[in-house]
Scaffold this motif. Structure first.
Motif, PDB file in Angstrom:
ATOM      1  N   ILE A  45       7.143 -17.712   5.314  1.00  0.00           N
ATOM      2  CA  ILE A  45       6.885 -16.989   6.568  1.00  0.00           C
ATOM      3  C   ILE A  45       8.174 -16.826   7.360  1.00  0.00           C
ATOM      4  O   ILE A  45       8.459 -15.752   7.904  1.00  0.00           O
ATOM      5  CB  ILE A  45       5.790 -17.718   7.373  1.00  0.00           C
ATOM      6  N   ALA A 102     -10.042  -3.826  -5.843  1.00  0.00           N
ATOM      7  CA  ALA A 102      -8.772  -4.386  -5.345  1.00  0.00           C
ATOM      8  C   ALA A 102      -8.247  -3.559  -4.173  1.00  0.00           C
ATOM      9  O   ALA A 102      -7.728  -4.111  -3.192  1.00  0.00           O
ATOM     10  CB  ALA A 102      -7.729  -4.432  -6.466  1.00  0.00           C
ATOM     11  N   LEU A 103      -8.392  -2.234  -4.261  1.00  0.00           N
ATOM     12  CA  LEU A 103      -7.929  -1.389  -3.155  1.00  0.00           C
ATOM     13  C   LEU A 103      -8.836  -1.548  -1.943  1.00  0.00           C
ATOM     14  O   LEU A 103      -8.370  -1.508  -0.807  1.00  0.00           O
ATOM     15  CB  LEU A 103      -7.861   0.077  -3.594  1.00  0.00           C
ATOM     16  N   LEU A 152      -0.491 -14.746  11.122  1.00  0.00           N
ATOM     17  CA  LEU A 152      -1.551 -14.358  10.189  1.00  0.00           C
ATOM     18  C   LEU A 152      -2.714 -15.350  10.214  1.00  0.00           C
ATOM     19  O   LEU A 152      -2.535 -16.536   9.975  1.00  0.00           O
ATOM     20  CB  LEU A 152      -0.961 -14.292   8.777  1.00  0.00           C
ATOM     21  N   GLY A 185      -7.766  -4.641  -0.277  1.00  0.00           N
ATOM     22  CA  GLY A 185      -6.488  -4.401   0.388  1.00  0.00           C
ATOM     23  C   GLY A 185      -6.670  -3.704   1.723  1.00  0.00           C
ATOM     24  O   GLY A 185      -6.016  -4.052   2.719  1.00  0.00           O
ATOM     25  N   GLN A 186      -7.572  -2.710   1.771  1.00  0.00           N
ATOM     26  CA  GLN A 186      -7.858  -2.036   3.037  1.00  0.00           C
ATOM     27  C   GLN A 186      -8.442  -3.015   4.050  1.00  0.00           C
ATOM     28  O   GLN A 186      -8.074  -3.000   5.233  1.00  0.00           O
ATOM     29  CB  GLN A 186      -8.853  -0.882   2.812  1.00  0.00           C
ATOM     30  N   VAL A 230      -8.278  -6.397   4.219  1.00  0.00           N
ATOM     31  CA  VAL A 230      -7.359  -7.445   4.677  1.00  0.00           C
ATOM     32  C   VAL A 230      -6.293  -6.848   5.596  1.00  0.00           C
ATOM     33  O   VAL A 230      -6.022  -7.374   6.689  1.00  0.00           O
ATOM     34  CB  VAL A 230      -6.716  -8.163   3.467  1.00  0.00           C
ATOM     35  N   GLY A 231      -5.710  -5.722   5.184  1.00  0.00           N
ATOM     36  CA  GLY A 231      -4.702  -5.076   6.025  1.00  0.00           C
ATOM     37  C   GLY A 231      -5.305  -4.572   7.327  1.00  0.00           C
ATOM     38  O   GLY A 231      -4.672  -4.655   8.393  1.00  0.00           O
ATOM     39  N   CYS A 275       0.926  -2.209   6.429  1.00  0.00           N
ATOM     40  CA  CYS A 275      -0.319  -1.934   5.676  1.00  0.00           C
ATOM     41  C   CYS A 275      -1.082  -3.188   5.259  1.00  0.00           C
ATOM     42  O   CYS A 275      -2.298  -3.240   5.381  1.00  0.00           O
ATOM     43  CB  CYS A 275      -0.014  -1.156   4.401  1.00  0.00           C
ATOM     44  N   THR A 276      -0.372  -4.172   4.703  1.00  0.00           N
ATOM     45  CA  THR A 276      -1.075  -5.207   3.945  1.00  0.00           C
ATOM     46  C   THR A 276      -1.576  -6.355   4.789  1.00  0.00           C
ATOM     47  O   THR A 276      -2.406  -7.137   4.335  1.00  0.00           O
ATOM     48  CB  THR A 276      -0.155  -5.836   2.885  1.00  0.00           C
ATOM     49  N   PRO A 302       2.220  -8.455  15.657  1.00  0.00           N
ATOM     50  CA  PRO A 302       2.237  -9.790  15.045  1.00  0.00           C
ATOM     51  C   PRO A 302       2.990  -9.755  13.723  1.00  0.00           C
ATOM     52  O   PRO A 302       3.030  -8.722  13.052  1.00  0.00           O
ATOM     53  CB  PRO A 302       0.755 -10.100  14.827  1.00  0.00           C
ATOM     54  N   GLY A 303       3.561 -10.864  13.368  1.00  0.00           N
ATOM     55  CA  GLY A 303       4.246 -10.982  12.084  1.00  0.00           C
ATOM     56  C   GLY A 303       3.486 -11.935  11.173  1.00  0.00           C
ATOM     57  O   GLY A 303       2.367 -12.351  11.496  1.00  0.00           O
ATOM     58  N   PRO A 304       4.086 -12.299  10.064  1.00  0.00           N
ATOM     59  CA  PRO A 304       3.389 -13.187   9.126  1.00  0.00           C
ATOM     60  C   PRO A 304       3.040 -14.544   9.738  1.00  0.00           C
ATOM     61  O   PRO A 304       2.069 -15.178   9.311  1.00  0.00           O
ATOM     62  CB  PRO A 304       4.370 -13.325   7.964  1.00  0.00           C
ATOM     63  N   ALA A 305       3.800 -14.979  10.743  1.00  0.00           N
ATOM     64  CA  ALA A 305       3.512 -16.286  11.348  1.00  0.00           C
ATOM     65  C   ALA A 305       2.193 -16.269  12.125  1.00  0.00           C
ATOM     66  O   ALA A 305       1.601 -17.318  12.356  1.00  0.00           O
ATOM     67  CB  ALA A 305       4.657 -16.702  12.276  1.00  0.00           C
ATOM     68  N   TRP A 355      -5.790  -7.399   9.887  1.00  0.00           N
ATOM     69  CA  TRP A 355      -4.523  -7.701  10.569  1.00  0.00           C
ATOM     70  C   TRP A 355      -4.223  -6.641  11.623  1.00  0.00           C
ATOM     71  O   TRP A 355      -3.804  -6.939  12.741  1.00  0.00           O
ATOM     72  CB  TRP A 355      -3.387  -7.770   9.536  1.00  0.00           C
ATOM     73  N   LEU A 378      -1.205   8.377   1.252  1.00  0.00           N
ATOM     74  CA  LEU A 378      -0.240   7.749   2.155  1.00  0.00           C
ATOM     75  C   LEU A 378      -0.270   6.245   2.025  1.00  0.00           C
ATOM     76  O   LEU A 378       0.122   5.519   2.935  1.00  0.00           O
ATOM     77  CB  LEU A 378      -0.481   8.207   3.605  1.00  0.00           C
ATOM     78  N   GLY A 379      -0.723   5.773   0.863  1.00  0.00           N
ATOM     79  CA  GLY A 379      -0.718   4.341   0.603  1.00  0.00           C
ATOM     80  C   GLY A 379      -2.100   3.754   0.468  1.00  0.00           C
ATOM     81  O   GLY A 379      -2.256   2.597   0.083  1.00  0.00           O
ATOM     82  N   GLN A 417       0.862  -1.182   0.000  1.00  0.00           N
ATOM     83  CA  GLN A 417       0.000   0.000   0.000  1.00  0.00           C
ATOM     84  C   GLN A 417       0.902   1.237   0.000  1.00  0.00           C
ATOM     85  O   GLN A 417       1.031   1.902  -1.017  1.00  0.00           O
ATOM     86  CB  GLN A 417      -0.970  -0.033   1.181  1.00  0.00           C
TER      87      GLN A 417
END
Lengths: 173, 343
Positions: A128, B221-222, B268, B225-226, B228-229, A138-139, B263-266, B232, B46-47, A100
């Motif tokens: 991961i 799509a945007l 998710l 994106g909002q 899903v982000g 952002c994502t 949190p990180g990708p793990a 999280w 800002l993204g 983003q």
């Protein structure tokens, strides 16, 4: 201790630069060499937005004194793409909307490049694990993981080389 | 000790924009000599995708292709005024201003095209591919690029437009407190699924599934994106983030953002959404705002899911493992006291 000249290979070309003692690779890339694709996030190795490849391995350039890359091979986001067009990794990030604000993106793409060089078909857990040091605000990471999976499934990092004039990843020319 | 699963639900009605003292945004559009259109704004991307969405709205209204529109948000000193990009207001407020500016610029374009085609303005249409056509007379057409060039070099005219949108200040009725605080509202409902480890107090979020009603989606799509982000980020607020975490000794508190827990990708969870579109009456092409709200409903949904899983109700964020363990201890103590009293 005074300034000294450091020479290294940057995205396929030899550079020489006069640097202050303990200047970081990141600050030299951005402020002295004009390679602003490498971002400055936390400046303490906590976010991964400054990730570059040194001899093909990912490193946080904000923690790396530039003198340590003397004679070594540095690849930034500017060296990931072919001269014309985009690398398959970059195309996958676009198609999966994997950014983003874009601040983490150069580090994420550079990291993906080395991940796929070492593991052309990574499992989701390996992806991961690889992303563990790179923060995205952002994502929610999901689109980034999807983009890496798509890049791995659709094309190896070799595939894009046919599309244009690539920097040689082996560094041997 | 066990791993207990639970499901929680929460909903949000989210206002688009704010109205504490009038909420204006303005836009200026002009055609370059090559026939592309520059939209000047002070509204910052800002993204969230403002430049993309505003470019789509401008292109749709002008009747040109989206890649013929350049969004210039370079300088808040020199651009037309904008209150800012916050409160999920930009697509609605700035979009309305840009739509008005684009309508004026389109009229200016068609006035020059009418001279060039020797036809009344009312009989001209734009095809969306860079041509002005005389309706019902397919042979008579002119490129937008040619009109823009001739406007400047032959007719000495500008092809430009001004746009402003303002939600007027709404005074508060001192008797009732009533006011008109927003322009429209978007809605969402989230179902969260969690697993609570009663030995460690740790919570794993397994799923965040939401239904959203966001008015017309300019860019699906945007929007996704909002959502899903934001899901999280909602999970992050619910379970992790605070600048003042509780430590028995304050000397041990984090000193900087490298020690700030996220949190990180793990961590998710599975995140999914469906999006419904009920166009608003006040937004350009029926838009509402979808930004901040995406981090809202996941938070109470997760807290409710924790309660459903283990019977511990935590009412201050983040819900740390320590709070859950203390809650479980209190709950078990109460239960065993009740059991002893019942004997």
């Amino acid at each position: 201790m005074g300034s000294r000249i450091v020479s290294f290979e940057l995205c396929g070309r030899e550079v020489e630069v006069l640097v202050s003692p303990m200047a970081t690779l990141q600050s030299v890339l951005r402020s002295q060499l004009g390679y602003t694709g490498t971002k400055e996030g936390c400046r303490q190795g906590g976010c991964g937005s400054c990730t570059v490849l040194v001899d093909g391995e990912p490193m946080m350039s904000c923690l790396l004194p530039v003198e340590d890359v003397e004679g070594r091979r540095v690849t930034t986001i500017e060296g990931i793409a072919p001269v014309a067009g985009l690398a398959p990794i970059q195309q996958a990030f676009i198609e999966k909307n994997a950014f983003q604000c874009g601040y983490c993106t150069p580090g994420m793409v550079v990291l993906t490049k080395t991940l796929l060089d070492h593991h052309p078909s990574p499992s989701r857990d390996e992806i991961i694990d690889a992303l563990g040091g790179n923060v995205c605000r952002c994502t929610g990471y999901a689109p980034i993981i999807e983009a890496i999976e798509a890049a791995a499934a659709g094309a190896t990092t070799d595939a894009g080389r046919d599309a244009g004039d690539w920097p040689d990843p082996s560094g041997e020319r | 000790m066990a791993k207990l699963r639970g499901t929680g639900i929460a909903a949000v009605n989210y206002p688009t924009g704010m109205n504490l003292g009038g909420d204006p945004s303005q836009a200026l559009i002009h055609a370059t000599t090559s026939g592309s259109f520059v939209v000047a704004l002070s509204s910052t991307d800002l993204g969230q995708g403002l430049r993309t969405v505003i470019g789509q709205i401008a292109a749709e209204t002008l009747g040109v292709a989206a890649d013929e529109v350049v969004i210039d948000t370079a300088d808040t000193d020199t651009g037309p005024h904008c209150m800012g990009t916050f409160a999920s207001r930009a697509t609605h407020r700035v979009g309305n201003a840009v739509k008005a500016a684009a309508e004026e610029a389109r009229t200016a374009l068609l006035e020059v095209a009418a001279l060039e085609l020797n036809a009344p303005v009312g009989g001209l249409v734009l095809d969306g591919f860079g041509n002005v056509l005389v309706a019902g007379d397919p042979g008579r057409c002119v490129r937008v690029a040619e009109v823009a060039s001739k406007a400047q070099f032959e007719y000495g005219r500008t092809i430009s437009g001004r746009g402003a949108y303002m939600k007027p200040k709404s005074p508060v009725d001192p008797e009732t407190g009533a006011m008109d605080p927003d322009s429209t509202e978007a809605h969402a409902c989230t179902i969260a699924e969690v697993e609570v480890d009663t030995e460690t107090g740790q919570v794993a979020v397994l799923g965040i599934r939401s239904a959203y009603e966001v008015g017309r989606q300019v860019n699906p799509a945007l929007v996704r994106g909002q959502i899903v982000g934001g899901a999280w980020m909602g999970m992050s607020h619910a379970l992790y983030e605070t600048t003042e975490p509780y430590y028995p000794n304050p000397d041990h508190k984090p000193k900087d953002f490298s020690e700030y827990v996220m949190p990180g990708p793990a961590e998710l969870p599975e995140i999914d959404c469906v999006v419904l579109e009920v166009p608003s009456s006040t937004g350009p092409y029926g838009v509402k705002g979808v930004g901040e709200m995406t981090a809202n409903s996941p938070i109470p949904a997760i807290v409710n899911a924790i309660y459903h899983a283990c019977g511990v109700r935590v009412d201050d964020l983040p819900v740390t493992p320590e709070k859950i363990l203390r809650g479980l201890e209190a709950k078990w103590a109460t239960e065993s006291a009740a059991a002893a009293g019942g004997r």
